[in-house]
Motif scaffolding. Structure first.
Motif, short mmCIF file in Angstrom:
data_model
loop_
_atom_site.label_atom_id
_atom_site.label_comp_id
_atom_site.label_asym_id
_atom_site.label_seq_id
_atom_site.Cartn_x
_atom_site.Cartn_y
_atom_site.Cartn_z
N ALA A 125 -15.95 -10.69 -0.87
CA ALA A 125 -15.02 -10.45 0.24
C ALA A 125 -15.64 -9.44 1.21
N ASN A 126 -15.29 -9.61 2.45
CA ASN A 126 -15.67 -8.63 3.47
C ASN A 126 -15.06 -7.28 3.08
N GLU A 127 -15.87 -6.22 3.13
CA GLU A 127 -15.36 -4.92 2.67
C GLU A 127 -14.16 -4.44 3.49
N ALA A 128 -14.06 -4.94 4.72
CA ALA A 128 -12.93 -4.53 5.58
C ALA A 128 -11.60 -5.03 5.02
N TYR A 129 -11.65 -6.08 4.18
CA TYR A 129 -10.41 -6.66 3.65
C TYR A 129 -10.36 -6.62 2.13
N SER A 130 -11.28 -5.91 1.50
CA SER A 130 -11.40 -6.02 0.03
C SER A 130 -10.22 -5.40 -0.71
N PHE A 131 -9.39 -4.66 -0.01
CA PHE A 131 -8.24 -4.02 -0.68
C PHE A 131 -6.95 -4.81 -0.49
N ILE A 132 -6.99 -5.90 0.26
CA ILE A 132 -5.72 -6.58 0.55
C ILE A 132 -5.52 -7.83 -0.32
N SER A 133 -4.25 -8.11 -0.55
CA SER A 133 -3.86 -9.32 -1.27
C SER A 133 -2.56 -9.79 -0.63
N SER A 134 -2.21 -11.04 -0.84
CA SER A 134 -0.95 -11.56 -0.29
C SER A 134 0.23 -10.76 -0.84
N ARG A 135 0.14 -10.42 -2.14
CA ARG A 135 1.25 -9.68 -2.77
C ARG A 135 1.46 -8.32 -2.09
N LEU A 136 0.35 -7.62 -1.83
CA LEU A 136 0.43 -6.29 -1.21
C LEU A 136 0.94 -6.39 0.23
N LYS A 138 3.02 -8.59 1.44
CA LYS A 138 4.47 -8.82 1.41
C LYS A 138 5.22 -7.53 1.06
N GLU A 139 4.68 -6.79 0.11
CA GLU A 139 5.33 -5.55 -0.32
C GLU A 139 5.34 -4.52 0.82
N VAL A 140 4.17 -4.33 1.42
CA VAL A 140 4.05 -3.31 2.48
C VAL A 140 4.93 -3.70 3.67
N PHE A 141 4.89 -4.98 4.05
CA PHE A 141 5.68 -5.42 5.20
C PHE A 141 7.18 -5.23 4.92
N SER A 142 7.62 -5.62 3.71
CA SER A 142 9.06 -5.54 3.42
C SER A 142 9.55 -4.09 3.36
N GLU A 157 4.28 -12.92 12.42
CA GLU A 157 5.51 -13.39 13.04
C GLU A 157 6.42 -14.06 11.99
N ARG A 158 5.82 -14.87 11.13
CA ARG A 158 6.60 -15.55 10.08
C ARG A 158 7.18 -14.53 9.09
N LEU A 159 6.41 -13.48 8.80
CA LEU A 159 6.90 -12.44 7.89
C LEU A 159 8.12 -11.76 8.52
N ARG A 160 8.02 -11.55 9.82
CA ARG A 160 9.10 -10.88 10.55
C ARG A 160 10.38 -11.72 10.46
N LEU A 161 10.22 -13.03 10.57
CA LEU A 161 11.38 -13.91 10.53
C LEU A 161 11.94 -14.05 9.11
N ARG A 162 11.06 -13.93 8.13
CA ARG A 162 11.47 -14.18 6.74
C ARG A 162 11.94 -12.95 5.98
N LEU A 163 11.21 -11.85 6.18
CA LEU A 163 11.48 -10.68 5.34
C LEU A 163 12.23 -9.58 6.08
N PRO A 164 13.38 -9.19 5.56
CA PRO A 164 14.03 -8.04 6.17
C PRO A 164 13.21 -6.81 5.82
N THR A 165 12.97 -5.94 6.77
CA THR A 165 12.19 -4.75 6.42
C THR A 165 13.12 -3.61 6.03
N VAL A 166 12.78 -2.94 4.97
CA VAL A 166 13.57 -1.83 4.46
C VAL A 166 12.83 -0.56 4.85
N VAL A 167 13.34 0.15 5.81
CA VAL A 167 12.65 1.39 6.20
C VAL A 167 13.44 2.55 5.66
#
Ligand code: PNS
Length: 171
Positions: A125-136, A138-142, A157-167
């Motif tokens: 993986a490109n080192e710029a993205y080596s720490f990211i996963s789909s799971r992370l 979704k968690e961070v966005f939510s 944009e799809r995440l914004r429409l799908r996931l309510p963000t809890v701040v």
């Protein structure tokens, strides 16, 4: 003996729930290595995904349409059978960190046992993205975190429409 086709077809399979810039970087690099790259989503009834297979295919098609030799597909059952049905001889996987290695090694060895003619090929993986996963993502966005630059804009944009963000400020 039938003449062997010189076209090299590779399959990059995964959940892609959703596709991240880490996946995208790998696809972009692999598109230059093979005649055809099939990006294929596992149809997994045991997992509850955030996005349906159809939604994930739409996102993949949107971000991958610039690559003429990249196709989007989905599959159920064994990956090696799906690969064989498409004449693919390479299973492409990405490795982000040493922690990925054990799981990847198990899969690669099992797949080789199932179909010795199909090779698993790893790209780092490109080192710029080596720490990211789909799971992370979704968690961070939510939880209200910023994921821009880590996923394609259409995915954000799809995440914004799908996931309510809890701040939770100052909690
Ligand atoms: O996104 P993931 O979870 O890293 O992808 C894993 C995937 C889809 C490549 C793997 O679970 C898979 O190939 N599943 C299909 C079923 C199969 O062939 N199982 C045996 C693999 S050793």
């Amino acid at each position: 003996m039938a003449a062997k086709s010189s076209r090299v077809i590779a399959i990059y399979a995964g959940s892609f729930d959703p596709i991240t810039n880490g996946h995208l970087d790998l696809i972009q690099r692999a598109a230059g290595l093979f005649d055809c790259l099939i990006v294929s989503i596992l149809r997994n009834e045991n997992k509850l995904p955030l996005f349906s297979v159809e939604e994930r295919m739409e996102m993949l098609r949107e971000v991958l349409r610039v690559y003429p030799n990249v196709r989007v597909d989905s599959f159920g059952g064994l990956l090696v059978d799906h690969a064989a049905a498409h004449g693919a001889t390479i299973l492409l996987r990405g490795i982000r960190a040493i922690s990925d290695y054990e799981y990847e090694l198990q899969m690669a060895l099992m797949n080789r046992r199932l179909r010795p003619g199909i090779e698993t090929l790893f790209l780092m993986a490109n080192e710029a993205y080596s720490f990211i996963s789909s799971r992370l993502i979704k968690e961070v966005f939510s939880l209200g975190g910023n994921v821009s630059g880590l996923v394609p804009p259409c995915v954000e944009e799809r995440l914004r429409l799908r996931l309510p963000t809890v701040v939770t400020k100052g909690a």
